[in-house]
Enzyme design. Sequence first.
Site, short mmCIF file in Angstrom:
data_model
loop_
_atom_site.label_atom_id
_atom_site.label_comp_id
_atom_site.label_asym_id
_atom_site.label_seq_id
_atom_site.Cartn_x
_atom_site.Cartn_y
_atom_site.Cartn_z
N PRO A 2 0.83 -1.21 0.00
CA PRO A 2 0.00 0.00 0.00
C PRO A 2 0.86 1.26 0.00
O PRO A 2 1.83 1.36 0.75
CB PRO A 2 -0.79 -0.13 1.30
CG PRO A 2 -0.83 -1.60 1.58
CD PRO A 2 0.49 -2.12 1.10
N GLU A 3 0.49 2.19 -0.87
CA GLU A 3 1.22 3.45 -0.96
C GLU A 3 0.37 4.55 -0.32
O GLU A 3 -0.63 4.26 0.34
CB GLU A 3 1.54 3.75 -2.43
CG GLU A 3 2.35 2.65 -3.11
CD GLU A 3 2.65 2.92 -4.57
OE1 GLU A 3 2.79 4.11 -4.94
OE2 GLU A 3 2.74 1.95 -5.35
N LYS A 58 3.84 6.19 4.22
CA LYS A 58 3.07 4.95 4.12
C LYS A 58 2.73 4.38 5.49
O LYS A 58 2.27 3.23 5.59
CB LYS A 58 3.87 3.91 3.33
CG LYS A 58 4.22 4.33 1.91
CD LYS A 58 5.05 3.24 1.22
CE LYS A 58 5.53 3.68 -0.16
NZ LYS A 58 6.36 2.65 -0.82
N ARG A 170 20.42 16.11 -8.52
CA ARG A 170 20.68 14.71 -8.14
C ARG A 170 21.08 13.92 -9.38
O ARG A 170 20.50 14.08 -10.45
CB ARG A 170 19.43 14.08 -7.51
CG ARG A 170 19.08 14.63 -6.15
CD ARG A 170 17.83 13.94 -5.61
NE ARG A 170 17.45 14.47 -4.31
CZ ARG A 170 17.87 13.96 -3.14
NH1 ARG A 170 18.65 12.90 -3.14
NH2 ARG A 170 17.49 14.51 -2.01
N ARG A 279 12.86 -2.17 -9.49
CA ARG A 279 11.43 -2.39 -9.63
C ARG A 279 11.04 -2.47 -11.10
O ARG A 279 11.57 -1.74 -11.94
CB ARG A 279 10.64 -1.25 -8.98
CG ARG A 279 10.97 -1.00 -7.52
CD ARG A 279 10.69 -2.22 -6.65
NE ARG A 279 9.31 -2.66 -6.74
CZ ARG A 279 8.32 -2.13 -6.02
NH1 ARG A 279 8.56 -1.15 -5.17
NH2 ARG A 279 7.09 -2.60 -6.13
#
Length: 289
Positions: A2-3, A58, A170, A279
């Site tokens: 769950p996000e 989260k 970044r 991912r």
Amino acid sequence: MPELPEVETIARGLAPQVEGRTVTAVHILNDSTVEGRRELLEHHVAGCAISRVHRRGKVLLMDIVPARASATDKPAVAPQPSNQPTHVAFHLKMTGRLFVYPQGTPPAVHTRIIFDLSDGSRLFFDDARKFGYCRALATQDFTEWNFWLKLGPEPLEIGEDAFVQLLRGRRTRIKAALLDQTVIAGIGNIYADESLFRARIRPDAACDSIPEAKLRALHGVVQAVLQLAIRECGSSIRDYRDAHGDAGAFQNNFLVYGKAGEKCTVCGRKLSTAKVAGRTTVFCGKCQK
């Protein structure tokens, strides 16, 4: 896992069921589900009232306060400040669920912790895969919980300028940055893929290669996607259910997530897949340049 939208949905559904109730007992059925000081959860949460249910990243949080003693109650020994819990935190991980059941409901096979409440109902923390955890926190525990200290800003609260400053310069890939909870808290694989597609940014693009205008656009897109997902009660792929046991509906709005090999809804090209930040990632090689 769950996000942000799923945890926010659970918090909103749970709040009217437990806020104002006092925890009368805590039953720990699986030791590994408890993080931090077990005695704080097991012995000091009981007797506290749940004042608020909300979310950080989260993590689902229940704010708790000492319940007012009635005139007939025996005076209790004042707890030491270090043993006065102020919050109970839940990280649901892959399969964690929080449901309120009627009085007397027995634990199910995957029930890990039970909170008995003053109205007779019972709050179950169920977790089939045992990856989730529950943690009781006194004020001092927040200063010692490394995970909490490193959480990045909330994506629905951060302003556009701060968002750009967070990412520009970044060298890491943009999807990796969005998934990094120390950079920004609450975004996972689903909403990273969906946001980057809508912003027309390749997920493997280095942050320092993305024009500022694109980063500013991404800020608005991320917020819009998360807000839409909250309105749709999150995304149900396999295990996620809200606090009432209902599935979310945002999966019906997916444009790329889980759609590798299907046609892009914008240009018709077949969607590509790759590994980014470990991912599985789906994107359009034409629209996301």
